[in-house]
Design a protein around this motif. Structure first.
Motif, PDB file in Angstrom:
ATOM      1  N   MET A   1      -0.983  40.463  51.837  1.00  0.00           N
ATOM      2  CA  MET A   1      -0.759  40.689  53.691  1.00  0.00           C
ATOM      3  C   MET A   1      -2.368  40.648  54.237  1.00  0.00           C
ATOM      4  O   MET A   1      -3.281  41.896  53.658  1.00  0.00           O
TER       5      MET A   1
ATOM      6  N   THR B   1      13.553  45.112  48.437  1.00  0.00           N
ATOM      7  CA  THR B   1      13.007  46.674  48.271  1.00  0.00           C
ATOM      8  C   THR B   1      14.198  48.023  48.105  1.00  0.00           C
ATOM      9  O   THR B   1      13.046  48.966  47.811  1.00  0.00           O
TER      10      THR B   1
ATOM     11  N   ARG C   1       6.364  44.079  53.117  1.00  0.00           N
ATOM     12  CA  ARG C   1       5.860  45.537  53.606  1.00  0.00           C
ATOM     13  C   ARG C   1       7.213  46.715  53.418  1.00  0.00           C
ATOM     14  O   ARG C   1       6.377  47.491  53.868  1.00  0.00           O
ATOM     15  N   GLU C   2       7.430  46.759  51.992  1.00  0.00           N
ATOM     16  CA  GLU C   2       7.795  47.763  51.285  1.00  0.00           C
ATOM     17  C   GLU C   2       7.170  48.536  50.824  1.00  0.00           C
ATOM     18  O   GLU C   2       6.737  50.036  50.743  1.00  0.00           O
TER      19      GLU C   2
ATOM     20  N   LEU D   1       3.717  48.518  52.441  1.00  0.00           N
ATOM     21  CA  LEU D   1       3.719  48.817  53.286  1.00  0.00           C
ATOM     22  C   LEU D   1       4.063  50.651  53.434  1.00  0.00           C
ATOM     23  O   LEU D   1       3.229  51.824  54.102  1.00  0.00           O
ATOM     24  N   ARG D   2       4.746  50.430  53.886  1.00  0.00           N
ATOM     25  CA  ARG D   2       6.128  51.733  54.003  1.00  0.00           C
ATOM     26  C   ARG D   2       5.945  52.868  53.007  1.00  0.00           C
ATOM     27  O   ARG D   2       5.753  53.857  53.057  1.00  0.00           O
TER      28      ARG D   2
END
Length: 340
Positions: free
Chosen positions: A25, A287, A308-309, A311-312
């Protein structure tokens, strides 16, 4: 409870402690605009290693300065980049993860100043710049740049190399008839459109004998574009050339409306794994631990790539282990937080 997600996976002598992969990413965090590793990278990636991700793949790392997506991208076009990358590799490995690097060239989607290049002089969109159609010399120089990047990746100590052939960047542009209108040996037929990627793979393998991944976009989401069935023969070719795993993403070679939902790209990975008989990585809104476990246990892919998961939640593997009713090791400094 024994789980597939937390079982080891070995590729060409490199063993991942689990099947969880951090997808490349872009961080756009090279504020010095020279492609060199910055403090952000030294914090961001090792944090996921502490979080027990099995394999961390660095963001798209440009093999030429001109091939950056943005001026703030990481680079591997110079020997001056090796020291910073070597330090980053050491920081990640210190915490038990393996580390890969994605070698990339943005092609017509580059937003850096100056001339941009592509297989054909077709802009990505009405608002985008028109690229220069690559000459044979441009093609040869770019293939050499990928090989040089692979050599530097080896010097820096990376465990795995991934070639970026997805998301509408240069190699993807050669593969897709939507972006490649050439009339020479690099355009026209599917075999000719594959030629550039095939030559990049061969060049990389001349200097790299470790695990080799290729990320693809298995659908152009366009009636005149490529579908997953077009990528099955391509995947077979990659396997013949010694590619170990196909990282199966989709889209972005042209602007398109994509219906996004949990696991929406997993069927692409499943199809290529089954029909090309090659290992695949599944991506796309994965996720939960049970969702990842289902993908692996049903033979839909060999690895799960989270973006993204992670990143969270840099510590997602711990949450997934709890969800699946199993335990995984924690750094001794964190044990008190996970034992109660």
């Amino acid at each position: 409870m024994e789980t597939k997600l937390f079982s080891p996976y070995t590729i060409r002598g490199v063993t991942l402690k689990n099947r969880i992969v951090m997808s490349p990413m872009c961080m756009y965090s090279c504020d010095t605009e020279d492609g060199k590793v910055r403090n952000w990278h030294k914090i961001h990636y090792p944090a996921r290693a502490v979080g027990q991700v099995g394999l961390i793949i660095l963001e798209a790392t440009a093999v030429t300065a001109q091939g950056r997506i943005s001026s703030r991208d990481l680079g591997i076009w110079s020997d001056e980049h090796v020291d910073g990358l070597r330090e980053l590799v050491s920081l990640v490995k210190e915490h038990g993860a393996k580390i890969g690097i994605q070698l990339a060239h943005a092609g017509r989607k580059s937003e850096v100043d100056g001339e941009i290049i592509a297989p054909s002089a077709i802009p990505f969109s009405d608002q985008a710049r028109t690229p220069k159609e690559m000459t044979k010399a441009d093609i040869e120089e770019t293939i050499q740049a990928f090989q040089n990047g692979a050599r530097r990746a080896k010097e820096a100590g990376f465990d795995i190399i991934e070639i970026h052939a997805a998301h509408g960047y240069l190699i993807n542009e050669f593969l897709s008839p939507l972006a490649n209108k050439r009339q020479d040996e690099y355009g026209g037929s599917p075999e000719n459109r594959y030629r550039f990627l095939g030559e990049v793979i061969n060049a990389v393998k001349e200097v790299w004998d470790g695990p080799l991944f290729v990320r693809i976009s298995a659908s152009d989401y366009h009636p005149e574009g490529l579908t997953v069935q077009d990528y099955v023969p391509y995947a077979k070719r990659m396997k013949e050339q010694g590619v170990d795993l196909i990282d199966v993403s989709s889209g972005a070679v042209v602007p398109a409306k994509i219906n996004v939902y949990p696991g929406y790209q997993v069927p692409f990975a499943e199809t290529i794994r089954r029909e090309a008989e090659i290992a695949t990585g599944a991506v796309g809104l994965i996720t939960s631990g049970w969702q990842a476990e289902e993908i692996l246990c049903n033979g839909r892919a060999d690895l799960v790539f989270l973006a993204r998961e992670l990143l969270r939640n840099p510590y997602w593997p711990y949450a997934a282990a709890k969800e699946l009713g199993t335990t995984i090791p924690a750094p001794v400094q964190y044990e008190r937080g996970w034992l109660f």
